[in-house]
Motif scaffolding. Sequence first.
Motif, PDB file in Angstrom:
ATOM      1  N   ARG A  34       0.809  -1.379  -0.135  1.00  0.00           N
ATOM      2  CA  ARG A  34      -0.042  -0.096   0.005  1.00  0.00           C
ATOM      3  C   ARG A  34       0.886   1.279  -0.005  1.00  0.00           C
ATOM      4  NH1 ARG A  34      -3.061   0.580   4.641  1.00  0.00           N
ATOM      5  NH2 ARG A  34      -2.083  -1.462   5.629  1.00  0.00           N
ATOM      6  N   LYS A  71      -1.150   5.451   2.454  1.00  0.00           N
ATOM      7  CA  LYS A  71      -1.581   4.002   2.612  1.00  0.00           C
ATOM      8  C   LYS A  71      -2.561   3.714   3.382  1.00  0.00           C
ATOM      9  CE  LYS A  71       1.598   2.698   6.411  1.00  0.00           C
ATOM     10  NZ  LYS A  71       2.071   4.090   6.642  1.00  0.00           N
ATOM     11  N   ILE A  76      -6.062   3.176   1.431  1.00  0.00           N
ATOM     12  CA  ILE A  76      -6.052   2.264   0.198  1.00  0.00           C
ATOM     13  C   ILE A  76      -6.590   0.860   0.698  1.00  0.00           C
ATOM     14  CG2 ILE A  76      -4.413   1.105  -1.424  1.00  0.00           C
ATOM     15  CD1 ILE A  76      -2.697   3.511  -1.648  1.00  0.00           C
ATOM     16  N   ILE A  94      -6.752  -1.702  -6.431  1.00  0.00           N
ATOM     17  CA  ILE A  94      -6.875  -0.981  -5.298  1.00  0.00           C
ATOM     18  C   ILE A  94      -8.116  -0.265  -5.388  1.00  0.00           C
ATOM     19  CG2 ILE A  94      -4.726  -1.051  -4.788  1.00  0.00           C
ATOM     20  CD1 ILE A  94      -5.940   2.254  -5.591  1.00  0.00           C
ATOM     21  N   GLU A 115      -9.256   3.503  -3.616  1.00  0.00           N
ATOM     22  CA  GLU A 115      -8.729   4.587  -2.823  1.00  0.00           C
ATOM     23  C   GLU A 115      -9.995   5.493  -2.369  1.00  0.00           C
ATOM     24  OE1 GLU A 115      -7.094   8.429  -1.390  1.00  0.00           O
ATOM     25  OE2 GLU A 115      -8.735   7.906  -2.853  1.00  0.00           O
TER      26      GLU A 115
END
Length: 315
Positions: A139, A155, A158, A309, A311
């Motif tokens: 991350r 991070k 995420i 991922i 976000e």
Amino acid sequence: MDKYKLELNKGSSKYLQIYNFIKQLIISNEIKEHEKLPPIRKLADYMGVNNATIVKVYELLENEGYVYKIVGSGTFASNMKLKKKKSVKREGLIHFDSGNPSADMFPIEDYKKAINMALERDGSTIFDYDEGKGSKELREEISKYLRERQINTDKENIQIISGAQQGIDIVCKGLINYSDVVFVEEPTYNGALEVFKSRGAKVISIPMLDDGIDIGILKLKLEKIKPKLMYVMPNFQNPTGISYSAYKKRKLIELSEEYDFYILEDDFISDFPFDSEDNRPLKSYDNNDRVIYIKSFSKILMPGLRIGIVEIPME
């Protein structure tokens, strides 16, 4: 609906039982070619399962060629089962159906070295579960990658996922309730539509123009209807291949703030500039925490690894 009557066995997976049952109905011609299958919610109620189970069944049937879908019309039995697929290998032939990178592009030897290095350094611990959001180190590296793409994050924002489809599902479970309104591009990715509908959302389509979504029609809709979420693919949209102009990306952010809704950005291929004048992610224009950003790495890393991922803006 009588033909869909099935007594489910509690000892095995429901979706596989239903999949095999419907597949056999199609093979035996009890469901005729081009015959429309029941809507997801209706079949789920009839069989006593949840909507997500039928979504999974229809997706598997489509992947295997037993059904096809028409956006806005439904799911239909296909005759693809009668056509034995053959792997065509011809020099100079380029397949556009799957969007997979060419196999000869993968640095096999580098992957081997990387795996061996990880095993030598960390041993069997590499097979352990990571924390819920995914590996901290991964991350952190992804947050650096995103900052290079003008997405300011860290991070903690995420979540590692197995692909865009899972990301859409996670966001919808967290945000979308029955009867909530979701705006989408027309046409759009069918897998996302199925997720929205499985949550009981009301899906409203906004047409696409050559430089992105039709802002004029979008504003007319927003004046009458308040969406909870808007799902977009601003770079090389699937299935049209259209990329938004920088103006429309900025305008979409402005409208999300003015009318108070979130944007779900599905970014699967913006790493390749092609001939786009602006392939910056929509998220890179977002100063108001309005964009939930899903990024798949299948096209630039390895499809089989299923790494992506999501976000999510922090409150």
